[in-house]
Design an enzyme around this catalytic site. Structure first.
Site, PDB file in Angstrom:
ATOM      1  N   CYS A   1       0.816  -1.232   0.000  1.00 45.98           N
ATOM      2  CA  CYS A   1       0.000   0.000   0.000  1.00 45.98           C
ATOM      3  C   CYS A   1       0.842   1.271   0.000  1.00 45.98           C
ATOM      4  O   CYS A   1       0.357   2.331  -0.393  1.00 45.98           O
ATOM      5  CB  CYS A   1      -0.934   0.000   1.203  1.00 45.98           C
ATOM      6  SG  CYS A   1      -1.934  -1.482   1.289  1.00 45.98           S
TER       7      CYS A   1
ATOM      8  N   HIS B   1      -4.089   6.663   3.275  1.00 45.89           N
ATOM      9  CA  HIS B   1      -4.399   5.381   2.639  1.00 45.89           C
ATOM     10  C   HIS B   1      -5.808   4.981   3.069  1.00 45.89           C
ATOM     11  O   HIS B   1      -6.210   5.200   4.207  1.00 45.89           O
ATOM     12  CB  HIS B   1      -3.376   4.331   3.078  1.00 45.89           C
ATOM     13  CG  HIS B   1      -3.710   2.967   2.586  1.00 45.89           C
ATOM     14  ND1 HIS B   1      -4.035   2.714   1.279  1.00 45.89           N
ATOM     15  CD2 HIS B   1      -3.786   1.761   3.231  1.00 45.89           C
ATOM     16  CE1 HIS B   1      -4.300   1.425   1.137  1.00 45.89           C
ATOM     17  NE2 HIS B   1      -4.159   0.830   2.299  1.00 45.89           N
TER      18      HIS B   1
ATOM     19  N   ASN C   1     -10.292  -0.916  -0.060  1.00 46.50           N
ATOM     20  CA  ASN C   1      -8.836  -0.787   0.004  1.00 46.50           C
ATOM     21  C   ASN C   1      -8.245  -1.211  -1.345  1.00 46.50           C
ATOM     22  O   ASN C   1      -8.255  -2.393  -1.688  1.00 46.50           O
ATOM     23  CB  ASN C   1      -8.320  -1.678   1.134  1.00 46.50           C
ATOM     24  CG  ASN C   1      -6.810  -1.607   1.313  1.00 46.50           C
ATOM     25  OD1 ASN C   1      -6.100  -1.058   0.469  1.00 46.50           O
ATOM     26  ND2 ASN C   1      -6.329  -2.172   2.402  1.00 46.50           N
TER      27      ASN C   1
HETATM   28  O1  UT7 Z   1      -3.963  -1.954   3.514  1.00 48.98           O
HETATM   29  C1  UT7 Z   1      -3.280  -1.952   4.730  1.00 48.98           C
HETATM   30  C2  UT7 Z   1      -3.416  -3.206   5.465  1.00 48.98           C
HETATM   31  N1  UT7 Z   1      -4.719  -3.559   5.928  1.00 48.98           N
HETATM   32  C3  UT7 Z   1      -5.337  -2.921   6.961  1.00 48.98           C
HETATM   33  O2  UT7 Z   1      -4.932  -1.880   7.389  1.00 48.98           O
HETATM   34  C4  UT7 Z   1      -6.514  -3.632   7.585  1.00 48.98           C
HETATM   35  C5  UT7 Z   1      -6.359  -3.608   9.084  1.00 48.98           C
HETATM   36  N2  UT7 Z   1      -7.392  -4.363   9.801  1.00 48.98           N
HETATM   37  C6  UT7 Z   1      -8.687  -3.981   9.824  1.00 48.98           C
HETATM   38  O3  UT7 Z   1      -9.088  -3.027   9.171  1.00 48.98           O
HETATM   39  C7  UT7 Z   1      -9.630  -4.732  10.742  1.00 48.98           C
HETATM   40  O4  UT7 Z   1      -8.884  -5.532  11.606  1.00 48.98           O
HETATM   41  C8  UT7 Z   1     -10.673  -5.608   9.995  1.00 48.98           C
HETATM   42  C9  UT7 Z   1     -11.681  -4.700   9.314  1.00 48.98           C
HETATM   43  C10 UT7 Z   1      -9.980  -6.491   8.980  1.00 48.98           C
HETATM   44  C11 UT7 Z   1     -11.422  -6.473  10.978  1.00 48.98           C
HETATM   45  O5  UT7 Z   1     -12.049  -5.685  11.973  1.00 48.98           O
HETATM   46  P1  UT7 Z   1     -11.888  -6.043  13.524  1.00 48.98           P
HETATM   47  O6  UT7 Z   1     -12.704  -5.098  14.257  1.00 48.98           O
HETATM   48  O7  UT7 Z   1     -10.408  -6.067  13.801  1.00 48.98           O
HETATM   49  O8  UT7 Z   1     -12.539  -7.454  13.580  1.00 48.98           O
HETATM   50  P2  UT7 Z   1     -11.894  -8.845  14.056  1.00 48.98           P
HETATM   51  O9  UT7 Z   1     -10.992  -9.368  13.000  1.00 48.98           O
HETATM   52  O10 UT7 Z   1     -11.358  -8.680  15.422  1.00 48.98           O
HETATM   53  O11 UT7 Z   1     -13.204  -9.736  14.112  1.00 48.98           O
HETATM   54  C12 UT7 Z   1     -14.285  -9.435  15.012  1.00 48.98           C
HETATM   55  C13 UT7 Z   1     -15.397 -10.426  14.754  1.00 48.98           C
HETATM   56  C14 UT7 Z   1     -14.920 -11.866  14.707  1.00 48.98           C
HETATM   57  O12 UT7 Z   1     -15.918 -12.657  15.305  1.00 48.98           O
HETATM   58  P3  UT7 Z   1     -15.748 -13.189  16.823  1.00 48.98           P
HETATM   59  O13 UT7 Z   1     -14.458 -13.974  16.826  1.00 48.98           O
HETATM   60  O14 UT7 Z   1     -15.658 -11.937  17.661  1.00 48.98           O
HETATM   61  O15 UT7 Z   1     -16.978 -13.998  17.017  1.00 48.98           O
HETATM   62  C15 UT7 Z   1     -14.861 -12.182  13.253  1.00 48.98           C
HETATM   63  O16 UT7 Z   1     -15.026 -13.536  12.962  1.00 48.98           O
HETATM   64  O17 UT7 Z   1     -15.992 -10.165  13.480  1.00 48.98           O
HETATM   65  C16 UT7 Z   1     -16.010 -11.368  12.718  1.00 48.98           C
HETATM   66  N3  UT7 Z   1     -15.882 -11.009  11.311  1.00 48.98           N
HETATM   67  C17 UT7 Z   1     -16.911 -10.707  10.510  1.00 48.98           C
HETATM   68  N4  UT7 Z   1     -18.238 -10.649  10.741  1.00 48.98           N
HETATM   69  C18 UT7 Z   1     -19.020 -10.312   9.719  1.00 48.98           C
HETATM   70  C19 UT7 Z   1     -14.725 -10.898  10.570  1.00 48.98           C
HETATM   71  N5  UT7 Z   1     -15.026 -10.543   9.308  1.00 48.98           N
HETATM   72  C20 UT7 Z   1     -16.361 -10.422   9.251  1.00 48.98           C
HETATM   73  C21 UT7 Z   1     -17.246 -10.074   8.220  1.00 48.98           C
HETATM   74  N6  UT7 Z   1     -18.568 -10.018   8.496  1.00 48.98           N
HETATM   75  N7  UT7 Z   1     -16.839  -9.774   6.977  1.00 48.98           N
END
Ligand code: UT7
Length: 331
Positions: A118, A258, A288
């Protein structure tokens, strides 16, 4: 009047390209176990663009590059250095930059790819800056072209809701006045590479049936860990870029961060002391798009009249590697 270093190069044209095909959160609800509310709340993304199957990074980059050259009044044959940032090269050999060079007819350029995820477009600007400042050439074309849909696991809800396809470009020339790149801060940390990567399909684990079955050729991300590092690194990128230019958030007309996640964007703006009215956001429309996100946003902001000649922007990126970059530019 704030003092800042004299710029060596300036941006004389920008362009962007996004594919026509729109993939909404409602569409994704039919593909994986997810919902619009979760995606919007956790990421700010509402829809993203997906390239046609027959549309590669070089083609998308060429569309953006032609617009940037048109604005700059530059012919393809005048380009001395053509840098393409991409995490999704059309093929492993030769570079996407060489394919793009052929599409454009930029036959007098040295052309090569850089892989800095990125942050790649900002890395590319600094490489072009050095080349032009050293007197090796007069005109640089820096393109970011990303077909993230080609490396996305469409069955993994944790990543497939995030990415989109796009390309952005800029033409640079030696600065003649006070307009141009005022400061840059680039860093990488390879120790955390495995938090965001494609494990297989390269030289270490060549493509095989096993890699394909395990989907080792597709993006894997430890979202939460990446998020924490992104917030920290975007703060370092923007803060250090401001400091190197002798500027503060008050001097910035527009922050172009970004576009990975609205929560990361808000944290970056807060750290840099820039109110949200002065932050450009299009993550809701494009998701993204890796290194294409910043040049696409810059080109949109120019077209909308939000920024123009003489305005000062701060931009910051973070991505796989990890890599991160901050830059201040007087347009
Ligand atoms: O381009 C540069 C690099 N990339 C980034 O900068 C991305 C950085 N990371 C993020 O933006 C975030 O971590 C995400 C958007 C990817 C995820 O958000 P989060 O708040 O960190 O969620 P999480 O991964 O901690 O997941 C929370 C919950 C989980 O369920 P449990 O374990 O709490 O029951 C996931 O399984 O949300 C669940 N989950 C979803 N639910 C519905 C993960 N993806 C999804 C989804 N829809 N698409």
């Amino acid at each position: 009047m704030v003092k800042h270093p004299k710029p060596l190069v300036e941006i004389v044209g920008t362009g962007r390209y996004v594919p026509d095909r729109v993939l909404t959160n409602a569409d994704l609800e039919k593909m994986v176990e997810t919902n619009d509310e979760w995606i919007v709340e956790r990421t700010g993304i509402r829809e993203r663009r997906i390239a046609r199957d027959d549309e590669g990074a070089a083609q998308m980059g060429a569309e953006a590059a032609r617009k940037a050259m048109e604005e700059a009044g530059v012919e393809p044959g005048e380009v001395d250095i053509l840098i393409v940032s991409t995490a999704t090269p059309d093929r492993w050999l030769p570079s996407t930059a060489c394919d793009l060079q052929a599409l454009l007819g930029a036959g007098n350029a040295m052309a090569f790819d850089i892989c800095a995820a990125c942050s790649g477009w900002l890395y590319g600007l600094t490489m072009a800056e050095g080349y032009l400042a050293a007197g090796r050439g007069e005109i640089a074309l820096v393109v970011a072209a990303e077909k993230m849909s080609s490396i996305t696991d469409w069955e993994d809800r944790a990543t497939c809701v995030l990415f989109g396809d796009a390309a952005g470009a800029a033409v640079l020339k030696k600065a003649t006045g006070d307009r141009g790149i005022l400061s840059a801060h680039h860093k990488s940390d390879g120790n955390l590479a495995d938090l965001l990567y494609r494990p297989g399909g390269g030289a270490a684990i060549p493509m095989s049936e096993e890699v394909l079955v395990d989907k080792g050729h597709l993006v894997k991300m430890s979202g939460r860990e990446v998020f924490k590092n992104a917030v920290r690194s975007m703060a370092d990128a923007s803060g250090t870029a401001l400091e190197k230019a002798g500027l503060t958030g008050d001097d910035i007309d527009l922050l172009i961060p970004h576009q990975a996640n609205i929560r990361i964007i808000k944290a970056t703006a807060k750290y840099a002391g820039i109110p949200m009215e002065k932050v450009y956001i299009n993550v809701d429309r494009f998701g993204n798009t890796s290194s294409a996100a910043i040049p696409v946003a810059l080109d949109e902001a120019k077209e909308a009249g939000i920024v123009g000649p003489g305005t000062v922007i701060l931009t910051a990126a973070f991505g796989a590697g990890f890599t991160w970059s901050g830059m201040t530019i007087r347009l």
